[in-house]
Design a protein around this motif. Sequence first.
Motif, PDB file in Angstrom:
ATOM      1  N   ASP A   1       0.838  -1.192   0.000  1.00  0.00           N
ATOM      2  CA  ASP A   1       0.000   0.000   0.000  1.00  0.00           C
ATOM      3  C   ASP A   1       0.877   1.248   0.000  1.00  0.00           C
ATOM      4  N   ARG A   2       0.249   2.398  -0.086  1.00  0.00           N
ATOM      5  CA  ARG A   2       0.994   3.636  -0.262  1.00  0.00           C
ATOM      6  C   ARG A   2       1.785   4.035   0.977  1.00  0.00           C
ATOM      7  N   TYR A   3       1.569   3.358   2.096  1.00  0.00           N
ATOM      8  CA  TYR A   3       2.329   3.651   3.310  1.00  0.00           C
ATOM      9  C   TYR A   3       3.585   2.780   3.420  1.00  0.00           C
ATOM     10  N   ASP A   4       3.735   1.823   2.503  1.00  0.00           N
ATOM     11  CA  ASP A   4       4.921   0.978   2.492  1.00  0.00           C
ATOM     12  C   ASP A   4       6.089   1.708   1.833  1.00  0.00           C
ATOM     13  N   ALA A   5       7.260   1.068   1.869  1.00  0.00           N
ATOM     14  CA  ALA A   5       8.451   1.651   1.248  1.00  0.00           C
ATOM     15  C   ALA A   5       8.530   1.201  -0.215  1.00  0.00           C
ATOM     16  N   PHE A   6       8.907   2.114  -1.093  1.00  0.00           N
ATOM     17  CA  PHE A   6       8.988   1.829  -2.518  1.00  0.00           C
ATOM     18  C   PHE A   6      10.396   2.108  -3.030  1.00  0.00           C
ATOM     19  N   ILE A   7      10.761   1.358  -4.049  1.00  0.00           N
ATOM     20  CA  ILE A   7      11.944   1.721  -4.819  1.00  0.00           C
ATOM     21  C   ILE A   7      11.557   2.903  -5.695  1.00  0.00           C
ATOM     22  N   LYS A   8      12.260   3.988  -5.559  1.00  0.00           N
ATOM     23  CA  LYS A   8      11.917   5.188  -6.317  1.00  0.00           C
ATOM     24  C   LYS A   8      12.125   4.954  -7.818  1.00  0.00           C
ATOM     25  N   GLY A   9      11.355   5.684  -8.609  1.00  0.00           N
ATOM     26  CA  GLY A   9      11.514   5.610 -10.050  1.00  0.00           C
ATOM     27  C   GLY A   9      12.899   6.048 -10.480  1.00  0.00           C
ATOM     28  N   TYR A  10      13.378   5.480 -11.564  1.00  0.00           N
ATOM     29  CA  TYR A  10      14.725   5.805 -12.032  1.00  0.00           C
ATOM     30  C   TYR A  10      14.794   5.628 -13.548  1.00  0.00           C
ATOM     31  N   ALA A  11      15.805   6.240 -14.133  1.00  0.00           N
ATOM     32  CA  ALA A  11      16.054   6.132 -15.572  1.00  0.00           C
ATOM     33  C   ALA A  11      17.501   5.715 -15.794  1.00  0.00           C
ATOM     34  N   LEU A  12      17.707   4.857 -16.753  1.00  0.00           N
ATOM     35  CA  LEU A  12      19.042   4.430 -17.159  1.00  0.00           C
ATOM     36  C   LEU A  12      19.321   4.965 -18.553  1.00  0.00           C
ATOM     37  N   THR A  13      20.518   5.488 -18.737  1.00  0.00           N
ATOM     38  CA  THR A  13      20.923   6.036 -20.027  1.00  0.00           C
ATOM     39  C   THR A  13      22.102   5.234 -20.568  1.00  0.00           C
ATOM     40  N   ASN A  14      21.947   4.724 -21.770  1.00  0.00           N
ATOM     41  CA  ASN A  14      22.998   3.957 -22.439  1.00  0.00           C
ATOM     42  C   ASN A  14      23.352   4.650 -23.751  1.00  0.00           C
ATOM     43  N   ILE A  15      24.631   4.690 -24.050  1.00  0.00           N
ATOM     44  CA  ILE A  15      25.078   5.390 -25.259  1.00  0.00           C
ATOM     45  C   ILE A  15      26.287   4.673 -25.842  1.00  0.00           C
ATOM     46  N   ASN A  16      26.403   4.672 -27.170  1.00  0.00           N
ATOM     47  CA  ASN A  16      27.612   4.143 -27.804  1.00  0.00           C
ATOM     48  C   ASN A  16      27.843   4.800 -29.156  1.00  0.00           C
ATOM     49  N   ILE A  17      29.071   4.706 -29.613  1.00  0.00           N
ATOM     50  CA  ILE A  17      29.486   5.218 -30.919  1.00  0.00           C
ATOM     51  C   ILE A  17      30.322   4.130 -31.588  1.00  0.00           C
ATOM     52  N   GLY A  18      30.045   3.873 -32.850  1.00  0.00           N
ATOM     53  CA  GLY A  18      30.791   2.871 -33.588  1.00  0.00           C
ATOM     54  C   GLY A  18      31.448   3.441 -34.824  1.00  0.00           C
ATOM     55  N   TRP A  19      32.498   2.752 -35.298  1.00  0.00           N
ATOM     56  CA  TRP A  19      33.211   3.166 -36.516  1.00  0.00           C
ATOM     57  C   TRP A  19      33.630   1.924 -37.271  1.00  0.00           C
ATOM     58  N   ASN A  20      33.270   1.870 -38.551  1.00  0.00           N
ATOM     59  CA  ASN A  20      33.643   0.733 -39.388  1.00  0.00           C
ATOM     60  C   ASN A  20      34.410   1.179 -40.619  1.00  0.00           C
ATOM     61  N   GLY A  21      35.284   2.178 -40.443  1.00  0.00           N
ATOM     62  CA  GLY A  21      36.061   2.709 -41.551  1.00  0.00           C
ATOM     63  C   GLY A  21      37.035   1.719 -42.148  1.00  0.00           C
ATOM     64  N   LEU A  22      37.403   0.692 -41.399  1.00  0.00           N
ATOM     65  CA  LEU A  22      38.288  -0.340 -41.926  1.00  0.00           C
ATOM     66  C   LEU A  22      37.511  -1.510 -42.528  1.00  0.00           C
ATOM     67  N   LYS A  23      36.203  -1.338 -42.628  1.00  0.00           N
ATOM     68  CA  LYS A  23      35.281  -2.311 -43.218  1.00  0.00           C
ATOM     69  C   LYS A  23      35.269  -3.662 -42.499  1.00  0.00           C
ATOM     70  N   PRO A  24      36.294  -4.519 -42.607  1.00  0.00           N
ATOM     71  CA  PRO A  24      36.160  -5.789 -41.886  1.00  0.00           C
ATOM     72  C   PRO A  24      36.245  -5.612 -40.378  1.00  0.00           C
ATOM     73  N   LEU A  25      36.887  -4.526 -39.944  1.00  0.00           N
ATOM     74  CA  LEU A  25      37.044  -4.254 -38.520  1.00  0.00           C
ATOM     75  C   LEU A  25      36.050  -3.185 -38.088  1.00  0.00           C
ATOM     76  N   GLN A  26      35.248  -3.515 -37.096  1.00  0.00           N
ATOM     77  CA  GLN A  26      34.303  -2.558 -36.529  1.00  0.00           C
ATOM     78  C   GLN A  26      34.700  -2.281 -35.082  1.00  0.00           C
ATOM     79  N   ILE A  27      34.735  -1.009 -34.736  1.00  0.00           N
ATOM     80  CA  ILE A  27      35.115  -0.588 -33.396  1.00  0.00           C
ATOM     81  C   ILE A  27      33.935   0.145 -32.773  1.00  0.00           C
ATOM     82  N   GLN A  28      33.644  -0.210 -31.548  1.00  0.00           N
ATOM     83  CA  GLN A  28      32.529   0.423 -30.854  1.00  0.00           C
ATOM     84  C   GLN A  28      32.932   0.703 -29.409  1.00  0.00           C
ATOM     85  N   ILE A  29      32.677   1.912 -28.968  1.00  0.00           N
ATOM     86  CA  ILE A  29      32.882   2.258 -27.566  1.00  0.00           C
ATOM     87  C   ILE A  29      31.557   2.747 -27.006  1.00  0.00           C
TER      88      ILE A  29
END
Length: 741
Positions: free
Chosen positions: A634-662
């Motif tokens: 019920d509303r008088y109990d303890a709750f885990i507060k709402g939260y947001a997760l942010t994930n991000i990445n950048i990739g480069w495949n300029g060498l064609k067979p080799l793909q790099i991603q951070i």
Amino acid sequence: MALSGYAQSDTLLEKEIDPIFITAHRDGRKLSSLSTSAVFVSQNQINMIGANRVQQVLSEQNGIQIVPQVNGLGSGIQLQGFNPDYTLILLDGEPLVGRNTGLLDLNRLSLNAIKQIEIVKGPSSSLYGSEALAGVVNIITERTEQDHLKINLKLANNRTSDINATGGWTNKSTDGLVQVSRYATDGYDLSPASFGKTVSPHQQWSGFSKFNANLGHHELSLSGRYFEEHQQSEYLVNEIATRGKGLINDWMINPVWKYKITPRLHSTLRTYYTQYSAVADYLKDKTNEQISSDDFHQSFTRVEWNPKYLISEKQTLLAGAGWVKEQVKTIRYGSADPQHQYTSYAFAQYTFKPMDLKEVNLGLRYDQNNVYGGQLSPKISFTTPIRKNITWNGSLGLGFKAPDFRQLYLDFNNAAGGGYSVLGREVLTSKLAFLQQQGQIAGYLKDISNEGPIKPERSLSVNTGVHINASPDTKADLGIYYHNVSQLIETEPVAQFINGSNVFSYFNINKVRIEGAEANITHRINTALNICMGYQLLYALDLHQLELLKAGLKFRRDPVTLSSVRMKRSDYFGLSNRSRHSAQFKINYQSEKSPFTGSLRIIYRSKSGLGSNSGVVQGGEVFISERSGNDVLDRYDAFIKGYALTNINIGWNGLKPLQIQIGTDNVFNKTIPNALPGLSGRIVYLNLNYTFKRNGQWRAMGLGIGTPCLKKKKKGINKEIVPCPKLWETPFRLGVVRLNE
């Protein structure tokens, strides 16, 4: 009712392709023609987010939430408000086993050989039986279409490494695939002041192979898989430093024979055997004296025959009959003898296309089990255009889930994980009496004197939604879902030990209503950039508790005066481990003209109450939602507060067979150590992919700069050294031994 997306896919390069979806009807349909709510995750989407393990991919899909498990072994997926053990997990259409306490660890599966992941939302018991009450996740491996060798290396903090290699070959009538991987991590510690880590170090080795032969009217395939994990753990148990070692083994073999009897009549015979085992020993840190041990062994055998008859262009009949033997042996059941279950089943699905409707599916399945008897599971689904750019689909089905071995016979005490116990209902009364006699029980949290035997769960479920093509660049999926479940089986605390840990068991909540809505919108800004937004609204309510509230028979304890206060309907929140609101926002960039790729994903969960979490977390104060003393959230109990997760990445495949991603997952380092130990904090990673593909008629390869090539004349033994052709416009060349045939 619940909104559920019609058919979701946010891959840029697939905008002109309509993928084939297998799982929803077991015979392969175009994604746009499905009559049920489904999610399609392509190999390109997996690569975009930099994922190497299945659970990460599923955690970023709208309508799926990751929830902690009482066993302390990790997290599971929650689909349309149901607990993880209500979703059937398949690998190439065959079930994965190893739910020793309800959790199926999806991180056992590497993604390096995965072609696509298909998710069916809503009950699928008419095709798949008991465990598919909430839906089905089918992880489908790739089929070799071109000779290739892929090597992947992912490095992340916590000394985490994931190495994968996949090789495939093909000729006129046969093709094959072999994949091997090794994963290792030092784990992480969210409570440094306590002894041991939140997630302990572990290493995994796995291999997968698949061979296919097309012999005209006959097609044969044989696949196999092996997995091994070594675990090292440290816990503080009753102020005693404890170390543990664990070993998990998992292997399977899957021969399949397909035969085209006539152009209209096809037959498939599938056989499948898998075995899972997990053993662990826990020792005192200084003396190596054994404190406890644990083991779990499960085997699963299935034989299934599937005929398919194309009655006409507008009518198809798909049928099946099978037999399953499942065996479990574990000291957790308090007996050295294994427990068995045998199931025989048959199903049929009739598909037809009336003049005004695009498609109608009628399904029916009957299961006969030696423990819970027979069960009939019907379902009807349809899809129809209602306007030029709007398609409506819906399904109505009955589902069931019988109590499993664990819920009936479990007798488990996790001395190394905080001392909590989980007892099956068949042993609960006698075991509690024994513990009470031994003076180990401090008090009771639930009156079980009037509780009868645990019963199978049954549900009536409705899913319906619309798919809208607002423009060539904008698509939307809107849907609602409704599940009326009787005798839902939930884990609840029964008693408390004198050390503060709990005794848990399984109970039928009288009636539960789960309903919600989903919305997914995809907009292509240009040929390289698109955005995807998703939202889920979820209500999961115990109808028995609602009746008590309406009758004025439910009370809470005032935390200050300790007096009883009558509760109102508005005080009730619902079942634990469910967020009322969840949302996602994604931006993806991928262009054929640019070597760069990138993605930004934000995943939001609103507040939620935590159910049974004793033994989940190590160190620090354990989060407990129940504060009102009334056995409801019920509303008088303890709750885990709402939260947001942010994930991000950048990739480069300029060498064609080799793909790099951070990339970085959980950019803002969100953690909730005492409630969500699976939320590990910020993860920074480097992902390297190198792909060798057939060029000309290569037979062997080597990487180098200016590497010469060997050219063998058709006749004679003299070899001629010639410069390698530039296979890719880069400073590097791939040295290839080429044989002129």
